[in-house]
Motif scaffolding. Structure first.
Motif, PDB file in Angstrom:
ATOM      1  N   PRO A 117      19.489   3.895  22.418  1.00  0.00           N
ATOM      2  CA  PRO A 117      19.357   2.807  23.377  1.00  0.00           C
ATOM      3  C   PRO A 117      17.949   2.248  23.529  1.00  0.00           C
ATOM      4  O   PRO A 117      17.605   1.727  24.598  1.00  0.00           O
ATOM      5  N   ALA A 118      17.119   2.354  22.505  1.00  0.00           N
ATOM      6  CA  ALA A 118      15.773   1.786  22.578  1.00  0.00           C
ATOM      7  C   ALA A 118      15.851   0.263  22.591  1.00  0.00           C
ATOM      8  O   ALA A 118      16.716  -0.334  21.943  1.00  0.00           O
ATOM      9  N   ALA A 119      14.954  -0.378  23.320  1.00  0.00           N
ATOM     10  CA  ALA A 119      14.917  -1.839  23.381  1.00  0.00           C
ATOM     11  C   ALA A 119      14.328  -2.392  22.097  1.00  0.00           C
ATOM     12  O   ALA A 119      13.314  -1.889  21.603  1.00  0.00           O
ATOM     13  N   PRO A 120      14.922  -3.430  21.522  1.00  0.00           N
ATOM     14  CA  PRO A 120      14.362  -4.048  20.320  1.00  0.00           C
ATOM     15  C   PRO A 120      13.167  -4.917  20.662  1.00  0.00           C
ATOM     16  O   PRO A 120      12.956  -5.267  21.832  1.00  0.00           O
ATOM     17  N   ALA A 121      12.404  -5.283  19.662  1.00  0.00           N
ATOM     18  CA  ALA A 121      11.229  -6.130  19.860  1.00  0.00           C
ATOM     19  C   ALA A 121      11.666  -7.591  19.889  1.00  0.00           C
ATOM     20  O   ALA A 121      11.733  -8.262  18.858  1.00  0.00           O
ATOM     21  N   LEU A 122      11.976  -8.084  21.070  1.00  0.00           N
ATOM     22  CA  LEU A 122      12.403  -9.463  21.264  1.00  0.00           C
ATOM     23  C   LEU A 122      11.410 -10.202  22.140  1.00  0.00           C
ATOM     24  O   LEU A 122      10.990  -9.692  23.178  1.00  0.00           O
ATOM     25  N   ASP A 123      11.017 -11.411  21.730  1.00  0.00           N
ATOM     26  CA  ASP A 123      10.129 -12.231  22.547  1.00  0.00           C
ATOM     27  C   ASP A 123      10.906 -13.091  23.538  1.00  0.00           C
ATOM     28  O   ASP A 123      10.355 -13.570  24.520  1.00  0.00           O
ATOM     29  N   VAL A 124      12.180 -13.321  23.249  1.00  0.00           N
ATOM     30  CA  VAL A 124      13.034 -14.155  24.089  1.00  0.00           C
ATOM     31  C   VAL A 124      14.317 -13.391  24.377  1.00  0.00           C
ATOM     32  O   VAL A 124      14.855 -12.713  23.503  1.00  0.00           O
ATOM     33  N   ARG A 125      14.809 -13.498  25.599  1.00  0.00           N
ATOM     34  CA  ARG A 125      16.043 -12.816  25.952  1.00  0.00           C
ATOM     35  C   ARG A 125      17.207 -13.382  25.136  1.00  0.00           C
ATOM     36  O   ARG A 125      17.383 -14.603  25.076  1.00  0.00           O
ATOM     37  N   PRO A 126      18.031 -12.548  24.532  1.00  0.00           N
ATOM     38  CA  PRO A 126      19.149 -13.058  23.742  1.00  0.00           C
ATOM     39  C   PRO A 126      20.265 -13.604  24.622  1.00  0.00           C
ATOM     40  O   PRO A 126      20.474 -13.145  25.749  1.00  0.00           O
ATOM     41  N   ASP A 127      20.986 -14.598  24.097  1.00  0.00           N
ATOM     42  CA  ASP A 127      22.180 -15.088  24.773  1.00  0.00           C
ATOM     43  C   ASP A 127      23.445 -14.649  24.042  1.00  0.00           C
ATOM     44  O   ASP A 127      24.549 -15.072  24.408  1.00  0.00           O
ATOM     45  N   LEU A 128      23.288 -13.795  23.033  1.00  0.00           N
ATOM     46  CA  LEU A 128      24.423 -13.195  22.348  1.00  0.00           C
ATOM     47  C   LEU A 128      24.015 -11.810  21.867  1.00  0.00           C
ATOM     48  O   LEU A 128      22.976 -11.654  21.221  1.00  0.00           O
TER      49      LEU A 128
END
Length: 218
Positions: free
Chosen positions: A116-127
């Motif tokens: 359950p580690a968080a991925p490296a995302l700069d923007v919150r996903p909508d899918l």
């Protein structure tokens, strides 16, 4: 909306997250066979991908997170429907396969990451795609994943769960039970099921917190 530009170097999974590896040796499986579940040749798998795409409520999404990309066939199918896709998997070899399969799509980024580690995302996903990955996780990691998805996504996001219904090697519990657990967990966190597909062999569900004001064509 954009993810960070460029494709990161694919390195080994950090040792601090090694406890999240499933019982199966996915790295060894993918190194021995680049398509161990015959996703590219099986009519069953190709039909399933088509049905998953048909369950998506929107024609396009801004940012998709495919959490457990495997061979990358579903990631490649999602790419034309999304401005950006982050594809992650616990196995570096799976990430390499996905990177190669989606090379023509500049909006696709691939990285090694384990739920359950968080991925490296700069923007919150909508899918968010949780396709045939949850039942490999321990119960505590599944619950942490449901919290992560709720906290990570934007308010109008859709979450898609896909599970083979039976019990297979390495599963912590059967797919049908995992799909029910996912639905119950998301409902407790404020999500509503908006699409249900029940096949003889697999289940697809879509959950959202962005419900239409009325029922009808949009």
């Amino acid at each position: 909306m954009e993810l960070a530009a460029g494709r990161p170097d694919i390195g080994p999974l950090p040792g601090s997250r090694s406890r999240h590896r499933a019982a199966l040796d996915f790295e060894g499986i993918y190194r021995a066979d680049p398509d161990p579940w015959e996703v590219g040749t099986s009519w069953y798998e190709r039909r399933k991908i088509a049905l998953v795409l048909g369950c998506l409520r929107r024609e396009r999404y801004a940012v998709c997170w495919d959490a457990g990309c495997g061979t990358g066939h579903l990631t490649a199918a999602l790419a034309p429907r999304c401005d950006a896709v982050l594809a992650t998997d616990v196995a570096p070899e799976a990430v390499r396969l996905t990177q190669a399969r989606t090379a023509e799509w500049p909006g696709v980024r691939c990285a090694v990451s384990a739920l359950p580690a968080a991925p490296a995302l700069d923007v919150r996903p909508d899918l968010v795609l949780l396709s045939e990955v949850l039942y490999y996780l321990e119960a505590a990691d599944r619950q942490a994943t449901y919290d992560l998805v709720t906290d990570l996504t934007c308010p109008d996001a859709d979450v898609v769960g896909v599970h083979w219904r039976a019990q297979a090697e390495g599963y912590r519990q059967p797919g049908a039970r995992t799909q029910r657990e996912l639905g119950d967990a998301l409902a407790e966190r404020g999500w509503t099921r908006v699409v249900t597909l029940t096949d003889e062999e697999f289940l697809v569900g879509v959950w959202s917190r962005d419900l239409p004001d009325c029922v009808g064509r949009r």
